[in-house]
Design an enzyme around this catalytic site. Structure first.
Site, PDB file in Angstrom:
ATOM      1  N   GLY A  64       1.784  -6.469  -9.957  1.00 18.84           N
ATOM      2  CA  GLY A  64       0.319  -6.709 -10.562  1.00 18.84           C
ATOM      3  C   GLY A  64      -0.199  -4.984 -10.588  1.00 18.84           C
ATOM      4  O   GLY A  64      -1.319  -4.985  -9.155  1.00 18.84           O
ATOM      5  N   ALA A  65       0.113  -4.794 -11.406  1.00 19.57           N
ATOM      6  CA  ALA A  65      -0.623  -3.189 -11.651  1.00 19.57           C
ATOM      7  C   ALA A  65      -1.504  -3.724 -12.431  1.00 19.57           C
ATOM      8  O   ALA A  65      -2.276  -2.624 -13.265  1.00 19.57           O
ATOM      9  CB  ALA A  65       0.580  -2.493 -12.577  1.00 19.57           C
TER      10      ALA A  65
ATOM     11  N   GLY B  99      -6.671  -2.077  -9.383  1.00 24.31           N
ATOM     12  CA  GLY B  99      -6.346  -2.031  -7.632  1.00 24.31           C
ATOM     13  C   GLY B  99      -5.351  -1.005  -7.100  1.00 24.31           C
ATOM     14  O   GLY B  99      -4.946   0.415  -7.684  1.00 24.31           O
TER      15      GLY B  99
ATOM     16  N   GLY C 274      -1.826  -0.519  -7.610  1.00 31.84           N
ATOM     17  CA  GLY C 274      -0.740  -1.045  -7.992  1.00 31.84           C
ATOM     18  C   GLY C 274      -1.341  -0.366  -9.705  1.00 31.84           C
ATOM     19  O   GLY C 274      -0.782   0.680  -9.905  1.00 31.84           O
TER      20      GLY C 274
ATOM     21  N   LYS D 108      -0.396 -11.578 -13.901  1.00 31.35           N
ATOM     22  CA  LYS D 108      -0.900 -12.726 -14.686  1.00 31.35           C
ATOM     23  C   LYS D 108      -1.909 -12.764 -14.885  1.00 31.35           C
ATOM     24  O   LYS D 108      -1.943 -13.642 -16.209  1.00 31.35           O
ATOM     25  CB  LYS D 108      -0.419 -13.754 -13.095  1.00 31.35           C
ATOM     26  CG  LYS D 108       0.250 -13.954 -12.352  1.00 31.35           C
ATOM     27  CD  LYS D 108       0.390 -14.788 -11.235  1.00 31.35           C
ATOM     28  CE  LYS D 108      -0.470 -15.190 -10.911  1.00 31.35           C
ATOM     29  NZ  LYS D 108      -1.004 -16.418  -9.535  1.00 31.35           N
TER      30      LYS D 108
ATOM     31  N   TYR E 114       0.200 -15.163   7.160  1.00 34.14           N
ATOM     32  CA  TYR E 114       0.475 -13.734   6.190  1.00 34.14           C
ATOM     33  C   TYR E 114       1.345 -12.950   6.573  1.00 34.14           C
ATOM     34  O   TYR E 114       2.207 -12.311   6.002  1.00 34.14           O
ATOM     35  CB  TYR E 114      -1.316 -13.462   6.015  1.00 34.14           C
ATOM     36  CG  TYR E 114      -0.802 -11.932   6.229  1.00 34.14           C
ATOM     37  CD1 TYR E 114      -1.165 -11.988   4.358  1.00 34.14           C
ATOM     38  CD2 TYR E 114      -1.794 -11.343   6.096  1.00 34.14           C
ATOM     39  CE1 TYR E 114      -1.035 -10.387   3.766  1.00 34.14           C
ATOM     40  CE2 TYR E 114      -1.753  -9.536   5.914  1.00 34.14           C
ATOM     41  CZ  TYR E 114      -1.562  -9.783   4.119  1.00 34.14           C
ATOM     42  OH  TYR E 114      -1.544  -8.271   3.593  1.00 34.14           O
TER      43      TYR E 114
ATOM     44  N   LYS F  70       4.317 -10.732   4.614  1.00 30.27           N
ATOM     45  CA  LYS F  70       4.287  -9.525   4.093  1.00 30.27           C
ATOM     46  C   LYS F  70       5.205  -8.609   5.153  1.00 30.27           C
ATOM     47  O   LYS F  70       5.815  -7.906   4.697  1.00 30.27           O
ATOM     48  CB  LYS F  70       2.918  -9.040   5.646  1.00 30.27           C
ATOM     49  CG  LYS F  70       1.417  -9.249   4.217  1.00 30.27           C
ATOM     50  CD  LYS F  70       1.745  -8.407   2.833  1.00 30.27           C
ATOM     51  CE  LYS F  70       1.796  -7.188   2.595  1.00 30.27           C
ATOM     52  NZ  LYS F  70       1.940  -6.798   1.231  1.00 30.27           N
TER      53      LYS F  70
END
Length: 273
Positions: A13-14, A17, A19, A38, A164, A168
């Protein structure tokens, strides 16, 4: 060790944000960064792609490998690890950053959303870690850093978004268990969570501009992550770090520089009393 120069980081997820901020901080040291995410084509509601992230990382002085990866699928992960090894020779650090969020109650959480959160947060973290571990076990100072909260079992953190929270906490339980499982092999497993809300696309969608203005920038998480990842893996494992507390211990006194809006009191993040 105070630098990540020459280290290879595999960050999920870099493309944006937190990442991306962690990736750019490592790049300033001269690190190699794999952007496993993605978004390959521009998204109408979200900033950045794996390719724009790669450009930012290389501008900061690092080497980037953008790979389109959905971490829910182990075949894609295995291919990504193979490409990483071919390009950079191995993996020193894994950052489990990718996460899905839906702050909805039980009757308002379609099973498709439930499956997405568990697929990305729990399965994705577990599968990515499993795929990277053979390379991490060969590294000199291997770290796995997961962006997940301390395991706070107070009912108030479950009542409004139980799905959620479970998802997490599944990430956090990976940290708890794997830190012990791989302690003797010297692979560090730690969690990092922000003291305050961080200005990301997810926060913008949840709370809009008002919440964004009462946030800190992702840079605080990047600095905290850097402080963890440059430590000795054998003596730093099994911790649930909070960004502000960690940086205070490291001697940081100026937190105003991380504010989105100067002079604002930032909001405290979820799961922290």
């Amino acid at each position: 060790m105070s630098t990540l120069k020459g280290k290879t980081l595999f960050i999920t997820g870099a493309s944006r944000g937190i990442g991306l901020a962690i990736a750019k901080r490592a790049a300033r040291d001269g690190a190699n960064v794999v952007i496993a995410a993605k978004t390959a084509e521009p998204h109408p509601k979200l900033p950045g792609t794996i390719f724009t992230a790669a450009e930012e990382i290389e501008r900061e002085g690092g080497k980037a490998l953008p790979l389109m990866v959905d971490i829910r699928f182990e075949g894609q992960l295995q291919d990504a690890v193979k490409q990483t090894v071919e390009r950079f020779g191995g993996i020193d650090i894994l950052v489990n950053n990718a996460s899905a969020i839906s702050l909805t109650g039980t009757l308002d959480t379609p099973m498709k959303k439930f499956d997405l959160m568990f697929g990305v947060n729990v399965r994705g973290t577990y599968a990515t870690t499993q795929a990277c571990l053979p390379e991490l076990l060969k590294a000199k100072n291997p770290h796995v850093l997961t962006l997940s909260p301390p395991l706070n079992m107070k009912p108030k953190w479950f009542q409004n978004h139980v799905a959620y929270t479970m998802a997490k906490y599944g990430m956090s339980m990976c940290v708890l268990g794997m830190a012990e499982e791989f302690r003797e092999q010297g692979v560090a497993f730690n969690a990092l969570w922000p003291r305050t809300v961080i200005a990301t696309a997810a926060i913008n969608m949840i709370g809009g501009e008002e919440m964004m203005q009462a946030s800190r920038t992702p840079d605080i998480m990047a600095d905290a992550a850097h402080a963890i990842l440059t430590r000795d893996s054998r003596s730093c494992t099994g911790h649930f770090f909070i960004d502000e507390d960690l940086l205070r211990e490291a001697g940081v006194t100026d937190f105003a520089k991380y504010l989105v809006k100067p002079g604002t009191e930032p909001l405290t993040d979820f799961f922290l009393d």
